[in-house]
Scaffold this motif. Structure first.
Motif, PDB file in Angstrom:
ATOM      1  N   ALA A   1      55.449  21.848  12.876  1.00  0.00           N
ATOM      2  CA  ALA A   1      56.968  22.197  12.879  1.00  0.00           C
ATOM      3  C   ALA A   1      56.492  22.088  14.775  1.00  0.00           C
ATOM      4  O   ALA A   1      57.931  22.156  14.911  1.00  0.00           O
ATOM      5  N   SER A   2      56.125  23.368  15.240  1.00  0.00           N
ATOM      6  CA  SER A   2      56.193  23.403  16.809  1.00  0.00           C
ATOM      7  C   SER A   2      55.310  23.242  17.948  1.00  0.00           C
ATOM      8  O   SER A   2      54.472  23.661  17.486  1.00  0.00           O
ATOM      9  N   GLU A   3      55.872  23.517  19.457  1.00  0.00           N
ATOM     10  CA  GLU A   3      54.866  23.526  20.219  1.00  0.00           C
ATOM     11  C   GLU A   3      53.984  24.284  19.913  1.00  0.00           C
ATOM     12  O   GLU A   3      53.568  24.839  20.615  1.00  0.00           O
ATOM     13  N   GLU A   4      54.264  25.545  19.866  1.00  0.00           N
ATOM     14  CA  GLU A   4      53.536  26.961  19.881  1.00  0.00           C
ATOM     15  C   GLU A   4      52.668  26.583  18.712  1.00  0.00           C
ATOM     16  O   GLU A   4      51.476  27.283  18.834  1.00  0.00           O
ATOM     17  N   GLU A   5      53.441  26.593  17.681  1.00  0.00           N
ATOM     18  CA  GLU A   5      51.844  26.034  16.401  1.00  0.00           C
ATOM     19  C   GLU A   5      50.876  25.272  16.755  1.00  0.00           C
ATOM     20  O   GLU A   5      49.934  25.176  16.835  1.00  0.00           O
ATOM     21  N   ALA A   6      51.265  23.931  17.864  1.00  0.00           N
ATOM     22  CA  ALA A   6      50.278  22.813  18.172  1.00  0.00           C
ATOM     23  C   ALA A   6      49.191  24.030  19.132  1.00  0.00           C
ATOM     24  O   ALA A   6      48.504  23.682  19.179  1.00  0.00           O
ATOM     25  N   LYS A   7      49.541  24.343  19.963  1.00  0.00           N
ATOM     26  CA  LYS A   7      48.671  25.215  21.151  1.00  0.00           C
ATOM     27  C   LYS A   7      47.986  25.711  20.418  1.00  0.00           C
ATOM     28  O   LYS A   7      46.837  25.870  21.246  1.00  0.00           O
ATOM     29  N   ALA A   8      48.498  26.896  19.688  1.00  0.00           N
ATOM     30  CA  ALA A   8      47.527  27.703  18.805  1.00  0.00           C
ATOM     31  C   ALA A   8      46.299  26.608  17.824  1.00  0.00           C
ATOM     32  O   ALA A   8      45.245  27.782  18.182  1.00  0.00           O
ATOM     33  N   VAL A   9      46.432  25.655  17.819  1.00  0.00           N
ATOM     34  CA  VAL A   9      45.804  24.674  17.193  1.00  0.00           C
ATOM     35  C   VAL A   9      45.106  23.965  18.068  1.00  0.00           C
ATOM     36  O   VAL A   9      43.759  24.280  18.316  1.00  0.00           O
ATOM     37  N   ILE A  10      45.828  23.883  19.076  1.00  0.00           N
ATOM     38  CA  ILE A  10      44.330  23.071  20.487  1.00  0.00           C
ATOM     39  C   ILE A  10      43.548  24.452  20.996  1.00  0.00           C
ATOM     40  O   ILE A  10      41.993  24.583  20.712  1.00  0.00           O
ATOM     41  N   ALA A  11      44.184  25.738  20.901  1.00  0.00           N
ATOM     42  CA  ALA A  11      43.421  27.092  21.349  1.00  0.00           C
ATOM     43  C   ALA A  11      42.516  27.396  20.841  1.00  0.00           C
ATOM     44  O   ALA A  11      40.793  27.943  20.542  1.00  0.00           O
ATOM     45  N   GLU A  12      42.167  27.325  19.277  1.00  0.00           N
ATOM     46  CA  GLU A  12      41.130  26.804  17.911  1.00  0.00           C
ATOM     47  C   GLU A  12      39.995  26.078  18.159  1.00  0.00           C
ATOM     48  O   GLU A  12      38.828  26.177  18.176  1.00  0.00           O
ATOM     49  N   LEU A  13      40.962  25.017  18.818  1.00  0.00           N
ATOM     50  CA  LEU A  13      39.738  23.622  18.789  1.00  0.00           C
ATOM     51  C   LEU A  13      38.779  23.917  20.526  1.00  0.00           C
ATOM     52  O   LEU A  13      37.607  23.858  20.325  1.00  0.00           O
TER      53      LEU A  13
END
Length: 296
Positions: A161-173
């Motif tokens: 839903a948000s850019e912040e959530e997407a960036k957090a997922v990329i960090a996990e990857l």
């Protein structure tokens, strides 16, 4: 797929499209109606006022009234056709007794129906019956040979839903998390339970932002920055790339046959119109006719 892009096609003018659809419908109806009886017997299934009712009569009724009788379950269609035929004959007899068959309007309608039946018969013999399976296959091979090769990608995505959530997922990857697992846990898209797998798709299938990012990635890589579309924020991973596979012949055989029918029908019409001495005295009607026929 929630972010697939719809496509549109350039259509001819409304007048031309309407006329083209009408004349083709008149002809194609010959393939579905009015000719089945040629293979049927004249088996008598009953009489009305001493006149036989044959299996052929029922078949003609079924095909001519297919819009109405097609809604009847198969097991009841013969009975429905028989009922309709009896009703038609009963009213027809009364119409003759009243002299309605002698009116100018009736004779005009009868002549039009005769001409349409002849039109359909000629369409079948000169168009439908002359398109062979070999013709259809040859057209398929020609179209495939003329099609420029395209690439497809197989991708997964995680929709957030948000850019912040997407960036957090990329960090996990980046820290070694499994893409499939994260998609199942966090993606809000319908492909989430399947690990975000979108299968193979070609250019033009997805919205531009998503498509551009997916085709730019190398196999095995995921987007380092979130990709925004109208549906939210995506993290995309490309699993594979390959040459696009053409549709199998069996998938498009019917469509190709329809194209050949249309092309040959209008070729025939163009030839016959050129031989006919047609004069349209109404200027507005002539302009509309010329526009309609040129659009075909």
């Amino acid at each position: 797929m929630p972010f697939s892009r719809s496509t549109s096609h350039v259509l001819p003018s409304r007048i031309g499209r309407t006329l083209a659809s009408l004349v083709l419908a008149l002809s194609v109806s010959a393939g579905a109606t009015g000719f089945v009886c040629a293979q049927e017997t004249s088996e008598v299934v009953g009489t009305m006022d001493g006149k036989p009712i044959t299996r052929q009569d029922l078949d003609l009724t079924l095909t001519d009234l297919q819009d109405q009788l097609g809604q009847v379950p198969p097991e009841g269609r013969d009975a429905a056709a028989l009922t309709a035929l009896i009703d038609i004959r009963a009213l027809a007899e009364k119409a003759e007794e009243a002299g309605l068959d002698e009116t100018e309007d009736f004779r005009s309608r009868l002549e039009f129906m005769r001409q349409r039946a002849l039109h359909n018969a000629y369409f079948r013999t000169e168009v439908l019956d002359k398109i062979t399976d070999e013709d259809v296959r040859a057209r398929y091979d020609k179209e495939i040979a003329a099609t420029s090769p395209e690439n497809e990608v197989r991708a997964r995505h995680i929709l957030l839903a948000s850019e912040e959530e997407a960036k957090a997922v990329i960090a996990e990857l980046d820290n070694g998390a499994d893409f499939d697992t994260l998609a199942k846990e966090k993606s809000t898209g319908p492909s989430g339970p399947n690990g975000g797998d979108l299968g193979y798709f070609a250019r033009g299938s997805m919205v531009p932002e998503f498509e551009e990012a997916a085709f730019a990635l190398e196999v095995g890589k995921y987007t380092e920055e979130p990709v925004q579309t109208q549906f939210g924020w995506h993290v995309i991973k490309v699993e594979d790339k390959r040459a696009a596979q053409p549709p199998a012949f069996a998938q498009v055989e019917g469509q190709i046959r329809s194209v050949l029918v249309r092309e040959r029908y209008f070729e025939l019409l163009t030839e016959l119109r050129g031989q006919a001495d047609v004069e349209i005295t109404d200027p507005a009607l002539k302009a509309a006719y010329d526009q309609a026929t040129s659009a075909q």
